[in-house]
Write a protein that holds these residues in place. Structure first.
Motif, PDB file in Angstrom:
ATOM      1  N   UNK A   6      36.034  40.860  40.808  1.00  0.00           N
ATOM      2  CA  UNK A   6      37.036  39.987  41.432  1.00  0.00           C
ATOM      3  C   UNK A   6      38.294  39.902  40.557  1.00  0.00           C
ATOM      4  N   UNK A   7      38.084  39.781  39.234  1.00  0.00           N
ATOM      5  CA  UNK A   7      39.205  39.724  38.306  1.00  0.00           C
ATOM      6  C   UNK A   7      39.964  41.056  38.301  1.00  0.00           C
ATOM      7  N   UNK A   8      39.220  42.168  38.338  1.00  0.00           N
ATOM      8  CA  UNK A   8      39.860  43.480  38.395  1.00  0.00           C
ATOM      9  C   UNK A   8      40.717  43.585  39.647  1.00  0.00           C
ATOM     10  N   UNK A   9      40.176  43.181  40.784  1.00  0.00           N
ATOM     11  CA  UNK A   9      40.934  43.268  42.026  1.00  0.00           C
ATOM     12  C   UNK A   9      42.203  42.425  41.946  1.00  0.00           C
ATOM     13  N   UNK A  10      42.089  41.220  41.434  1.00  0.00           N
ATOM     14  CA  UNK A  10      43.262  40.344  41.313  1.00  0.00           C
ATOM     15  C   UNK A  10      44.317  40.978  40.414  1.00  0.00           C
ATOM     16  N   UNK A  11      43.890  41.495  39.281  1.00  0.00           N
ATOM     17  CA  UNK A  11      44.831  42.121  38.345  1.00  0.00           C
ATOM     18  C   UNK A  11      45.513  43.339  38.967  1.00  0.00           C
ATOM     19  N   UNK A  12      44.738  44.178  39.639  1.00  0.00           N
ATOM     20  CA  UNK A  12      45.304  45.389  40.222  1.00  0.00           C
ATOM     21  C   UNK A  12      46.254  45.053  41.360  1.00  0.00           C
ATOM     22  N   UNK A  13      45.927  44.057  42.150  1.00  0.00           N
ATOM     23  CA  UNK A  13      46.846  43.629  43.208  1.00  0.00           C
ATOM     24  C   UNK A  13      48.150  43.108  42.609  1.00  0.00           C
ATOM     25  N   UNK A  14      48.062  42.366  41.515  1.00  0.00           N
ATOM     26  CA  UNK A  14      49.269  41.876  40.837  1.00  0.00           C
ATOM     27  C   UNK A  14      50.087  43.042  40.283  1.00  0.00           C
ATOM     28  N   UNK A 133      44.385  49.949  45.668  1.00  0.00           N
ATOM     29  CA  UNK A 133      45.741  50.394  46.004  1.00  0.00           C
ATOM     30  C   UNK A 133      45.794  50.978  47.412  1.00  0.00           C
ATOM     31  N   UNK A 134      44.809  51.814  47.739  1.00  0.00           N
ATOM     32  CA  UNK A 134      44.802  52.449  49.053  1.00  0.00           C
ATOM     33  C   UNK A 134      44.778  51.381  50.147  1.00  0.00           C
TER      34      UNK A 134
END
Length: 154
Positions: A6-14, A133-134
Motif C-alpha cells: 500500500x505504501x509502495x503504491x502511494x509513493x509511486x502514484x505520488x 503506472x500502467x
C-alpha cells in the motif's frame, strides 16, 4: 524499514503525479520510462555497489529533496545522472543516453524511493511500479480523471 504494498503504491502514484505535472513530458508512457531509468539506477547501485537500499536519506535530506531546487537536490540529481550513464553503459537497457527529468524532479523521485529495496528478490518492485503506472496512464490517456477521495468525502 519495511515498505508495504500500500505504501509502495502511494509513493509511486505520488511520483507519477509529480513527474507528470512538473516535467515537460506530456505523454504518460514516457513519464513512466523516465522513472524506470531512475529505478534501474537504484537496482544498479544495489546490485553492483551493494548499497541497500540504494536511495537512503535522512529526514532533513528528504525535506531538501521534496520538490525543492537547492544545492543538495542538484548534487543528488547530478550523481543519479552520472550513475545512469554508468548503468546504461554496462547494462545497455536504454537507447537514449540521458534522464530527461530536471534536477528538481529527479530529487523528488529519489526522495520518494527512500528506503525502498528495489532489487528485493522476494518482491518485484520494478514490475509493481510499472503496473501502477500502467493503470494511471491508461486512465489518463482514456480521458478518465477521478476525484480524490478526500474531496469526495468533503
Amino acid at each position: 524499514m519495511i515498505i508495504t504494498s500500500r505504501d509502495l503504491q502511494k509513493r509511486i502514484e505520488e511520483v507519477f503525479d509529480f513527474a507528470y505535472s512538473n516535467s515537460d513530458i506530456r505523454i504518460p508512457a514516457k513519464t513512466c520510462k523516465e522513472v524506470g531509468k531512475i529505478l534501474h539506477v537504484g537496482m544498479y547501485i544495489e546490485e553492483t555497489v551493494g548499497k541497500i537500499p540504494s536511495f537512503s536519506f535522512t529526514d532533513s535530506e528528504i525535506k531538501d529533496l521534496n520538490g525543492n531546487l537547492n544545492k543538495f537536490t542538484k548534487e543528488t540529481a547530478s550523481a543519479i545522472k552520472k550513475q545512469f550513464k554508468e548503468m546504461n553503459n554496462n547494462w545497455n537497457i536504454y537507447d537514449d543516453k540521458t534522464i530527461r527529468f530536471d534536477d528538481k524532479c529527479i530529487g523528488y523521485i529519489v526522495g520518494k524511493l527512500n528506503g525502498l529495496y528495489i532489487s528485493d528478490p522476494d518482491r518485484d518492485v520494478f514490475g509493481d511500479t510499472l503496473e501502477i503506472f500502467r493503470s494511471k496512464w491508461a486512465k489518463q490517456e482514456g480521458g478518465q480523471f477521478f476525484t480524490d477521495q478526500k474531496v469526495t468525502s468533503l
